[in-house]
Each structure stands twice: as C-alpha cells, then as structure tokens.
Write an enzyme that holds these catalytic residues in place. Structure first.
Site, PDB file in Angstrom:
ATOM      1  N   TRP A 240       0.871  -1.348   0.551  1.00 27.86           N
ATOM      2  CA  TRP A 240       0.102   0.031  -0.251  1.00 27.86           C
ATOM      3  C   TRP A 240       0.791   1.408   0.101  1.00 27.86           C
ATOM      4  CZ3 TRP A 240      -4.333  -0.306  -2.069  1.00 27.86           C
ATOM      5  CH2 TRP A 240      -5.695  -1.124  -1.785  1.00 27.86           C
TER       6      TRP A 240
ATOM      7  N   ASP B  95      -1.389   6.353   6.535  1.00 23.35           N
ATOM      8  CA  ASP B  95      -2.257   5.944   6.195  1.00 23.35           C
ATOM      9  C   ASP B  95      -2.733   4.717   7.159  1.00 23.35           C
ATOM     10  OD1 ASP B  95      -4.195   4.248   4.886  1.00 23.35           O
ATOM     11  OD2 ASP B  95      -3.171   3.094   3.429  1.00 23.35           O
TER      12      ASP B  95
ATOM     13  N   LYS C 250     -11.772  -1.345   7.067  1.00 17.73           N
ATOM     14  CA  LYS C 250     -11.673  -2.120   7.999  1.00 17.73           C
ATOM     15  C   LYS C 250     -11.912  -2.472   9.150  1.00 17.73           C
ATOM     16  CE  LYS C 250      -8.462  -2.670   4.451  1.00 17.73           C
ATOM     17  NZ  LYS C 250      -8.138  -1.627   2.710  1.00 17.73           N
TER      18      LYS C 250
HETATM   19  C1  LIG Z   1      -7.549  -1.517   1.605  1.00 22.18           C
HETATM   20  C2  LIG Z   1      -6.436  -0.533   1.926  1.00 22.18           C
HETATM   21  C3  LIG Z   1      -6.663   0.233   1.118  1.00 22.18           C
HETATM   22  C4  LIG Z   1      -7.053   0.683  -0.005  1.00 22.18           C
HETATM   23  O1  LIG Z   1      -8.091   1.145   0.133  1.00 22.18           O
HETATM   24  P1  LIG Z   1      -9.228   1.418  -0.740  1.00 22.18           P
HETATM   25  O2  LIG Z   1     -10.414   1.970   0.266  1.00 22.18           O
HETATM   26  O3  LIG Z   1      -9.525   0.311  -1.907  1.00 22.18           O
HETATM   27  O4  LIG Z   1      -8.476   2.977  -1.794  1.00 22.18           O
HETATM   28  C5  LIG Z   1      -5.123   1.568   0.832  1.00 22.18           C
HETATM   29  N1  LIG Z   1      -4.933   1.677   2.724  1.00 22.18           N
HETATM   30  C6  LIG Z   1      -4.481   0.668   2.789  1.00 22.18           C
HETATM   31  C7  LIG Z   1      -3.392   0.455   4.391  1.00 22.18           C
HETATM   32  C8  LIG Z   1      -5.645  -0.581   2.563  1.00 22.18           C
HETATM   33  O5  LIG Z   1      -5.145  -1.549   3.890  1.00 22.18           O
END
Ligand SMILES: *Cc1c(COP(=O)(O)O)cnc(C)c1O
Length: 361
Positions: free
Chosen positions: A101, A173, A197
C-alpha cells in the site's frame, strides 16, 4: 447463522452494531423513515453526523487544531488527495515504502502528481524474514512531507515506531489499523483511512488534517478531494455516504463500550499472539514477517506445503471460517483480525489450524 469472517475489507462488523442498524433501518427513532432515506442536511441526520465525529475525536484524542473530514473515494482517493493538497508543483515528498500500500501511494504520486522520492524501508534479514529498517526512514532536506503506511494490510507488516521527521509533516495511511491501538495524532500532519476494515461498510474515508496544512491545494484539485473545501463545508460540500457515516458512529460507540483504543489493543494483542505463537511452534505454517514487525490485525502466513492450500480453505469454510485466502500478489493465507473479530473466532481458527496440521503431518 453468522460465520467467522476473516476478510481483509470489507470485513466483519460487531453483531450488536449490525442489529442496531437493522432495528433502526425502516424507522429511525420514530421518524417514519430510515437513515438511508433521510436528507443529509436534516437536523436529525446532522445530529448523527456530529455525534459520530465527536465520538471519534474522543476515542483518538484528536486535538482541536485538527479538522476531521468524512469523504468518499477510499484510501486510493487519498493517495491522490495527499499530493494535490500538500505538494507544490515544484516541491518533492519522501515516501517510506514498507509494502504494497505504501508503494501504491508512492506510485500514484510519482506517476501523476510530481516528485516522489522512494525510500525502500524493508529488507530480508538473515533468518529470511521481511523486516522494517527504521534507519532508512530519513527525510530529505527540503521535503514537503514524508509519507508512510502504519499497517501494510497485504504484507502483514505494522509499524510500532515512528521516524523523527522534524518539521516535515508526517502523513500516514491508517486504513487497516485505525482504532486498533492508541496513536498520538500530534505526531502527524495528516492521517487518512477507509472505514471498511475496522469501522464500517465501504464507501467512507476519513481524513484528519492539522489545520495549518489547509489552504495549499493545487488550483486544479477537484473540489471533492480538496481538504480545505471539505473543511469549510463540514464534509457536506456534496452528499456524503450518510449510511456509512451513521454505521461508523455505531461502531465508535461499540469501541468505547469495549474499552476504547486501549481495550482494542489488549484484545488485538491477545488475538494475534495466539495465532503467531502457534505458527512459530507448528513446523507446519510459516509467517514471512520478522517478529518485531508483525501486524496485530493482518496475520499473513503460508502452509509449508502449498499443495494443501485449496484443501485448507475448503475445510476452513466447512468450519464457518471464511476469508482466509491471501492477497493475490502474495498468495498463501491471511487472517484479518480487525477490532470486530472476537477472541472466540480466533480461538476457532487456532483450533482448526492445529487440527489441520495434525491431520496432515
Ligand atoms: C485497503 C487499503 C487501501 C485501499 O483502500 P480503498 O478504499 O480500496 O481505496 C489503502 N491503504 C491500506 C493500508 C489499505 O488497507
């Protein structure tokens, strides 16, 4: 019946949250209509939205000089929003890459928006483990911001330390580990996370930005990605994902009732150690991640005999354990143990893994 859902996202939501949403679905608090049918500008809905923000502020101890934005577009939308809001055309940013990511965020910036400097911050150590090298997280003089991903959902790598970036704002993130443990918001210029999540259904993205970083967006930044616009309109410049925002509020209440971020951290340590400790002693499974960097929420592992993968997944499903297949870029297995996954579910997984190993050794 409900299964034990180990999917990486969208993912499991507490039963009590689902039940509350179900009970209120047709008729929210006697108003004769459901949340999904309600104007996002009605006083009743504004109360829901404001309460959710207040609860999040309380749970994460978000200081007043940070704004909290409820957006759409997901984590990936924010991969674009970050440079668009912060990076001048002639500036550059440091990207600390620890997995899938953070690499995706780096690419989004480098390929579309400007000068992103790649810092590879993981290596394979002498035991064959994937290990984070914090010493590689050095900011370059003159960088506009430094970026990292606090939990690499695909690789199963979590950062428990932060680099010292001095005056350079650290942007992170937190999509897969937000609210799973206390974090100090003050250490960051901005935090971004999708809700699907640890919190709510997909379609809601939250950005927490220190207010002095507003007002720097490039002229052509789409308004819906412009943090300054969203701040000015309190996340209602356009129609928000009103239902996911409401569900997030229910999840925040549930987290509070279960001990807040400290309570979540205790649960998540217990759950993840149960599986990692077993993997290490099993001689049947292996995880690729160095012990100090192992994610408490995404346990990534392999069967030493990969020919058994399909059988493992099929038998797990018979035991009502679903969503264990690894990400397509890595293969193998992944058990996502987000906040809403109960210890009971992880105990069931542990029991199944042990019995499967015994039957095939
Ligand atoms: C799932 C995830 C993403 C992507 O998220 P989307 O909502 O599908 O764009 C980005 N960063 C991390 C750490 C993730 O787990």
């Amino acid at each position: 019946m409900r299964v034990w859902n180990f999917n990486p996202g969208p993912s499991t939501i507490p039963d009590s949250v689902m039940e509350k949403a179900q009970a209120e679905f047709l008729d929210y608090q006697g108003l004769g209509l459901g949340i999904v049918e309600m104007s996002h500008r009605s006083p009743e809905y504004l109360k829901v939205a404001e309460a959710a923000e207040a609860k999040l502020r309380q749970l994460m101890e978000i200081p007043d000089d940070y704004t909290v934005l409820f957006e759409q577009g997901g984590g990936r939308g924010q991969f674009a929003a970050i440079p668009l809001n912060l990076l001048p055309e002639d500036g550059f940013a440091d990207y600390f890459v620890t997995g899938h990511w953070s690499r995706s965020a780096y690419k989004e910036c480098a390929e579309r928006f400007g000068d992103a400097r790649l810092h590879e911050c993981v290596f394979t150590n002498k035991d064959g483990y994937y290990e984070v090298d914090m010493s590689k997280m050095q900011v370059t003089k003159g960088a506009t911001y430094a970026y990292l991903c606090l939990n690499e959902t695909v690789n199963g790598v979590e950062l428990f330390d932060l680099p010292d970036t001095g005056d350079v704002p650290l942007i992170a993130d937190l999509s897969s580990n937000v609210l799973t443990r206390p974090i100090d918001v003050r250490k960051f210029g901005a935090l971004v996370f999708g809700a699907q999540k640890n919190i709510a259904p997909a379609g809601l993205t939250v950005t927490i930005v220190r207010k002095d970083l507003l007002g720097r967006a490039r002229k052509y930044t789409p308004s819906v990605l412009d943090w300054t616009v969203l701040d000015k309109y309190e996340s209602m410049f356009n129609t928000p994902n009103s239902f996911a925002w409401y569900m997030a509020g229910l999840a925040f209440d549930w987290i509070e009732a279960n001990g807040g971020t400290k309570g979540m951290e205790e649960r998540n340590i217990k759950k993840s150690s149960l599986i990692y400790d077993y993997i290490d002693e099993s001689g049947f499974y292996r995880t690729q991640v160095a012990p100090k960097d192992r994610s408490r929420v995404n346990v990534v592992f392999n069967l030493l005999n990969e020919d058994l993968n399909a059988e493992f997944l099929a038998q797990a499903k018979e035991r009502h354990l679903i969503g264990l297949k690894g990400h397509k870029v890595l293969g193998g297995m992944r058990a996502s143990l987000y906040n809403a996954m109960e210890l009971k579910g992880v105990e069931e997984l542990h029991k199944f893994m042990r019995e499967f190993a015994e039957a095939h050794s």
